[in-house]
Each structure stands twice: as structure tokens, then as C-alpha cells.
Design an enzyme around this catalytic site. Structure first.
Site, PDB file in Angstrom:
ATOM      1  CE  LYS A  72      -3.545   1.822   2.705  1.00 51.58           C
ATOM      2  NZ  LYS A  72      -4.239   1.954   4.132  1.00 51.58           N
TER       3      LYS A  72
ATOM      4  CB  SER B 138      -7.735   3.548   3.662  1.00 52.08           C
ATOM      5  OG  SER B 138      -6.821   2.854   4.628  1.00 52.08           O
TER       6      SER B 138
ATOM      7  CB  SER C  96      -8.206   0.407   6.621  1.00 50.65           C
ATOM      8  OG  SER C  96      -7.854   1.980   7.022  1.00 50.65           O
TER       9      SER C  96
END
Length: 479
Positions: free
Chosen positions: A79, A156, A180
């Protein structure tokens, strides 16, 4: 052989047996990324040539009997909150300077030390502050589960969920502050672990709320997630939360089964906000676990789920505002207006408010400890809904935190695994365990995975190999 949807564990075994090379595997996945990423928007950056060079190095180690372990030569993604040496960490925002990181995040370095091959960085919600998975500033990844309608990926860790689900990479790193990792895992139909705070170092990871932030793996099998967590654990000199924390073997007792374990779940009344299809899959999952020998125990939660979700949100907002206020208030601000509005709630919260929130948390943790007594795990749907169409959701309230924030607030570990589709879209169940009892979550999930003959299924339209990999490319031996 479709390399795209083999688990990391199976890929490692095949590499060890000489069935193909890491270079062939990486080439195949880079080809898939080139083909599908323009549609899916999972990746921010792709490290094509460096990845191929790393794969060749892995193949050379294997030819010399110097393999570093079962993950050597396996690709992964991270990420865009994780520093990668020589590349900027933008956290899904145009407001941060594009300054190259001096060294990679601890978690990235740990996987590289295992011989894994970094294919690139994946999209995130701006500053990881949102759970739909949308990002108007830098681009929103598209959930691969619906070939006709563009649907939210969950956030996220949106790009990581999409990349793993679509067969672009077998493993991706995410972070979880209030769900997330688990929300995109649930909506995209993959496995995702919110690990116990302190087991995996956060050095070199862009923070949102350090009181909650946790690094976790996203994979297509339970064994893969346990294997990756084992590789990531250990003291991190850049993260004091790891100091003095002993490693826990996430692979221990993985296949021991669940006979005799007590699995607790809240009253169905408290889950009434969940869609009927989600509740139906949840009840089926409870029935399967009971048939496998677990003791199922329905006990109402000490407080409504809304109480835990609201308090988690308040603490997160104060920390996020303190960290990013200067970027939100800068003129002109490059922070997305919706993210800025969410964060600006922190402007109205004083230090007295924050200390009050922490005291409320202490009281809730004490009573929840009593609630947990006598149980091995708490079960809860990962998301109350399936993936919704993209249009219009960015500025609306997302419901995911209602079911996920409890784990962060209570300092639990929580593993999200698929529990079957509802109207063609994935649903998921969380297995929440006490802090540092992460192996128990994997054990329970693995039992269900074995009983059901697997948990992950490839999304329609992505099942076939990107291209026919030539026989001599797969079996060429080592350079």
C-alpha cells in the site's frame, strides 16, 4: 497452469520443485498488471525491471541451494503508505511532497529479506482516512467482482484488495486503523488480517492514528496470511510498540481444528443493520462451525456497536487532525475537500475531550475483557453490506466501521475471511481474538477453509492466464 491464482504457499512449493522460475512468475504477473491495471487502477507504481532483476536473483539463489525460505521468489505489493527506498510515499494525496524515501519501511524490508519480489505500490484512500475506498485526487481502484458495474473496493487498503482479488499479485500489505484491511478484503473477497498492535513494526509507514494503526497481510488463503505474518513479526527499532513483544508463531496449530473451542457472537438484534444476504451467510457460517465441533455461544455485547464505532472515530479524528492540520488549512489546500471536512471535526475537539475519550476506552476495554471471558474468539460479519456502485458514495457516510472498529478500540486481532456470496458479491466474517492470540484466529479460519474446500474464488473475467506462458519459459531452469 494459471499462475495468477495460485496461493503464495503453492507458488513456493512449485518453485522449490522446479516447475517454473520466479522470473516466469513475475513476468506473468507484470503482464496481467499491464493488461488489467488501466481498468482496475490498483497500482500507483509498478517496478517492472527491478522486479524481474530480483526474480532472477531468487532463481540464482535456488540454483545454488541458497534459497532463503518458502517465500523466496514470491511477488508482493505494498500500500502507498509504506516507504520504498528511492520512491515517494504519497499516501494517496497530492498534498505531500514527492520526496524519495531514504529506506524502505520495516515491513517491506522484512519481506525483501525473505527473498520476496516487490512488484509495486497500490492505491489508498487519501491518508487512509475513509472506508469506501474512493480517492478522487489520485484515482479509485475498481472492485473486480462485478464485470458490468463499477463498484467500490472498500478502503483504505483499496488497491491491495483489488490487486490480490484480480490475480495481479498473491500477497499485498495493508494497514488497518478502523477496518482498512478488513473492509476491502470483505468487499473484494480475499483474506485480510488486522494484526495485534506491537507484533509487526510500523517503521516507515505513514500514520493515521498511531493508537490504532496496524500492519496486516492481504492474501487469497489463510495459510498465506499466517506465513506472511510470521515473516513480518519482530522488534522494530522505529516502532516502540514492538519493544519487548515476543514473536507469536502464527503457523502453530494451524491445522489443529476447532473441536471444543468456544466461539461467541453478539445477538442478531445488534446486527440488524446488516443486509439480509450478509446475515444469511453469517448464520450459515455459524452453523458450519458448530457442525465442525465448536461451541457456539450467543451473548449480547456490553454496549451497542455504535458506541464502539463512535468512540474509535473520535480518537482517530483527533489524531488525524493533529497530524494533517497543516495540510488541510494550507492555502490553497490540495487535500480532497471531503477528506478535509472529515478531518476538520478534530478542530472542535480539545485535549480534555481526547483524554476523556481515552478514559472511555479504558472503561470499555475492562468490561469487554469480562465479556470475552470463557471464549476463544468473537465472530461478527466484516461488513454490513456488499460492494455498492461507485457513483455518489464518496461524500456519503460509509457503514463499514460499525462492525470493524470494535477490534481496534478493544486492542484485538481480527481476521476477515470470505463466507460466500450474496447476490453475486462477496460477504465476509471476522474472527476476533485477544491481543497476541493471532494464531487462534488463523486456526479457526483454516478449519473453515478446509471444510469448505477453499474460501477464495477468482472474479469472473479474470480466471484465465494473461497469456499462454511458453513451456520453455516455465521449465527453462535457472539462469
Amino acid at each position: 497452469m494459471n499462475l495468477a491464482f495460485l496461493s503464495a504457499t503453492d507458488l513456493g512449493r512449485a518453485l522449490a520443485q522446479g516447475e517454473f522460475t520466479s522470473e516466469a512468475l513475475v513476468s506473468e504477473l507484470l503482464g496481467r498488471i499491464q493488461t488489467y491495471n488501466p481498468k482496475l487502477n490498483a497500482f500507483v507504481e509498478v517496478y517492472g525491471e527491478p522486479a524481474l532483476l530480483a526474480a532472477r536473483e531468487s532463481d540464482r539463489r535456488r540454483s545454488r541451494n541458497q534459497t532463503r525460505g518458502p517465500l523466496d521468489g514470491i511477488p508482493f505489493a505494498a500500500k502507498d503508505l509504506f516507504d520504498v527506498e528511492g520512491h515517494p510515499t504519497l499516501a494517496g494525496s497530492k498534498a505531500l511532497a514527492a520526496t524519495a524515501a531514504a529506506q524502505s519501511a520495516t515491513a517491506v524490508r522484512r519481506l525483501l529479506a525473505e527473498g520476496m519480489v516487490l512488484l509495486g505500490k497500490t492505491h489508498t484512500v487519501e491518508f487512509a482516512y475513509g472506508s469506501w475506498g474512493t480517492n478522487p485526487s489520485c484515482g479509485t481502484p475498481i472492485n473486480p467482482r462485478d464485470p458490468l458495474v463499477q463498484r467500490v473496493p472498500g478502503g483504505s487498503s483499496s488497491g491491495s484488495g483489488v490487486a490480490v482479488a484480480a490475480g495481479l499479485v498473491p500477497v499485498a500489505l495493508g494497514t488497518d486503523t478502523g477496518g482498512s484491511v478488513r473492509s476491502p478484503s470483505a468487499l473484494c473477497g480475499v483474506i485480510g488480517m488486522k494484526t495485534s498492535l506491537g507484533l509487526i513494526g510500523r517503521g516507515g509507514v505513514q500514520p493515521l492514528a498511531l493508537v490504532f494503526d496496524a500492519v496486516g497481510p492481504m492474501t487469497r488463503s489463510v495459510e498465506d496470511a499466517a506465513l506472511i505474518q510470521a515473516a513480518l513479526q519482530g522488534e522494530d527499532p522505529d516502532d516502540p510498540s514492538t519493544f519487548g513483544v515476543p514473536r507469536s508463531n502464527s503457523l502453530v496449530d494451524l491445522d489443529k481444528g476447532i473441536s471444543g473451542l468456544t466461539l461467541r457472537y453478539p445477538s442478531m438484534e445488534s446486527l440488524k443493520s446488516a443486509e439480509p444476504g450478509v446475515l444469511e451467510r453469517f448464520k450459515e457460517t455459524l452453523a458450519d462451525l458448530e457442525a465442525m465441533g465448536a461451541v457456539l455461544d450467543e451473548v449480547p455485547l456490553p454496549r451497542p456497536l455504535e458506541a464502539y464505532a463512535t468512540l474509535t472515530a473520535n480518537i482517530t479524528t483527533v489524531e488525524a487532525w493533529n497530524r494533517y492540520q497543516h495540510l488541510v488549512e494550507k492555502e490553497p489546500s490540495l487535500v480532497d475537500p471531503e477528506i478535509a471536512t472529515r478531518m476538520s471535526r478534530g478542530k472542535t475537539m480539545s485535549i480534555a475531550d481526547y483524554l476523556g475519550y481515552l478514559e472511555q476506552r479504558r472503561v470499555m476495554q475492562t468490561e469487554f475483557h469480562r465479556y470475552f471471558a470463557g471464549a476463544n474468539a468473537i465472530l461478527l460479519p466484516s461488513s454490513p453490506i456488499t460492494a455498492k456502485p461507485m457513483e455518489g458514495v464518496h461524500t456519503t457516510n460509509a457503514p463499514f466501521g460499525l462492525f470493524t472498529r470494535l477490534a481496534n478500540l478493544m486492542d484485538l486481532a481480527s481476521l476477515s475471511i470470505p463466507m460466500g456470496d450474496a447476490e453475486g458479491l462477496p460477504t465476509a466474517v471476522q474472527i476476533m481474538v485477544r491481543r497476541f492470540a493471532d494464531p487462534m484466529a488463523y486456526r479457526i479460519a483454516r478449519a473453515l477453509e478446509v471444510q469448505r474446500g477453499g474460501l477464495f474464488t477468482p472474479p469472473r473475467g479474470y480466471e484465465q492466464p494473461h497469456r499462454a506462458v511458453a513451456q520453455n519459459a516455465l521449465y527453462a531452469g535457472f539462469p
